[in-house]
Design a protein around this motif. Structure first.
Motif, PDB file in Angstrom:
ATOM      1  N   ASP A 100       0.860  -1.182   0.000  1.00 25.78           N
ATOM      2  CA  ASP A 100       0.000   0.000   0.000  1.00 25.78           C
ATOM      3  C   ASP A 100       0.899   1.236   0.000  1.00 25.78           C
ATOM      4  OD1 ASP A 100      -2.218   1.691   0.156  1.00 25.78           O
ATOM      5  OD2 ASP A 100      -3.190   0.516   1.731  1.00 25.78           O
ATOM      6  N   THR A 102       0.742   5.126   1.700  1.00 22.92           N
ATOM      7  CA  THR A 102       0.011   6.044   2.570  1.00 22.92           C
ATOM      8  C   THR A 102       0.558   7.469   2.508  1.00 22.92           C
ATOM      9  OG1 THR A 102       1.397   5.605   4.534  1.00 22.92           O
ATOM     10  CG2 THR A 102      -0.452   4.114   4.139  1.00 22.92           C
ATOM     11  N   GLN A 249       1.172   9.683   7.592  1.00 22.35           N
ATOM     12  CA  GLN A 249       1.315   8.464   6.794  1.00 22.35           C
ATOM     13  C   GLN A 249       1.609   7.281   7.705  1.00 22.35           C
ATOM     14  OE1 GLN A 249       4.214   6.523   6.116  1.00 22.35           O
ATOM     15  NE2 GLN A 249       5.539   7.774   7.436  1.00 22.35           N
ATOM     16  N   GLU A 252      -1.628   6.026   9.215  1.00 25.73           N
ATOM     17  CA  GLU A 252      -2.391   5.191   8.277  1.00 25.73           C
ATOM     18  C   GLU A 252      -1.772   3.809   8.155  1.00 25.73           C
ATOM     19  OE1 GLU A 252      -5.413   4.111   5.560  1.00 25.73           O
ATOM     20  OE2 GLU A 252      -5.260   5.633   7.144  1.00 25.73           O
ATOM     21  N   SER A 253      -0.435   3.707   8.137  1.00 27.07           N
ATOM     22  CA  SER A 253       0.210   2.397   8.137  1.00 27.07           C
ATOM     23  C   SER A 253      -0.167   1.616   9.398  1.00 27.07           C
ATOM     24  CB  SER A 253       1.736   2.551   8.071  1.00 27.07           C
ATOM     25  OG  SER A 253       2.161   3.091   6.845  1.00 27.07           O
TER      26      SER A 253
END
Length: 282
Positions: A100, A102, A249, A252-253
């Motif tokens: 992903d 972020t 970020q 979000e991780s």
């Protein structure tokens, strides 16, 4: 039973604030975890990641220069990682690694939430076309900016990023020779190290700064000083470094790995009180 193991992998990586940030998030939410920094040279990334997995690693943040390679080794990519072509968050599964990104979400959350920025309708200059720029460009478009001008040292990379974004009406590749003639901008984002030294590697014209222009450097600490100093001297309205993006970020991780999103503000405020310890960007 030992806690789940996470890491940030990059080169160099000793400066990284990610272990501190994730430790604080875990403490905040009562989640036990181990988070380490792993320095892996470009030709040793795959072996370092494999060793981390063999030692029980379940998630990793990926920083320079490995974000593109990380995307290539993933069995599955999120829609946003597939769109940007780079990965900064790996999650171990039964069949390999899921990827992903972020970064873009982190930048937009920092700008719109913490700094009260309204990105809609803005004319934006993005300096850089590497992994950092790739990570944030789609999120800026999704946030409603009017136009995104991309300038990079390597023309081919500028064109490749513009093509990958696939919005020719809003995305405009330009070249260094154009900097003095492409007009002024509402928002300028430095996503590369070329403007972060005081040695004159890149001379930016003050004409880039429109009235009430805001300027962002994705680096933080000492790394952001030269570029943001130029911005202030050229009349920028607000100057913002990348510390808030780094925290958001990471949050979000953390959510991807643990299923709950921590409060980034407390960690951001703690880091801001100790700015002399900050070094450079993840």
């Amino acid at each position: 039973m030992s806690p789940p193991r996470f890491a940030v992998i990059g080169h160099p990586v000793s400066h990284s604030l990610s272990p501190f940030i994730h430790a604080r998030f875990g403490r905040q939410l009562g989640i036990e975890l181990e988070y380490v920094a792993i320095d892996a040279a470009p030709d040793n990334f795959d072996a370092s990641l494999a060793a981390f997995a063999a030692e029980g690693g379940v998630g990793a943040n990926i920083t320079l220069p490995h974000k593109q390679r990380a995307a290539a080794i993933c069995g599955n990519l999120s829609e946003r990682a597939r769109r940007v072509g780079v990965v900064n968050t790996l999650t171990r599964t039964a069949t390999g690694w899921d990827g992903d990104n972020t970064d873009g979400l982190g930048l937009v959350r920092d700008l719109t939430g913490r700094h009260g920025q309204d990105l809609r309708g803005r004319k934006v200059l993005l300096l850089g076309a590497g992994g950092a720029a790739q990570g944030v460009a789609p999120a800026l478009l999704d946030a409603g900016i009017a136009d995104l001008f991309i300038v990079n040292r390597t023309d081919a990379r500028t064109d490749a990023l513009a093509d990958a974004l696939g919005e020719p009406d809003r995305v405009h590749p330009r070249y260094f020779n154009d900097l003095g003639s492409i007009g002024s901008f509402d928002l300028i984002i430095n996503a590369t190290s070329i403007a972060r030294t005081a040695t004159g590697e890149l001379v930016l014209p003050g004409s880039l700064i429109a009235p009430r222009c805001d300027v962002v450097d994705l680096g933080y600490g000492d790394a952001a000083i030269p570029f943001l100093s130029w911005a202030r001297a050229s009349g920028a309205d607000h100057t913002i470094d990348g510390l808030g993006m780094l925290v958001e970020q990471a949050a979000e991780s953390f959510r991807i790995w643990h299923g709950v999103r921590p409060d980034g503000d407390a960690v951001y405020d703690e880091l801001r009180t100790h700015e002399s310890t900050l070094a450079t960007a993840d």
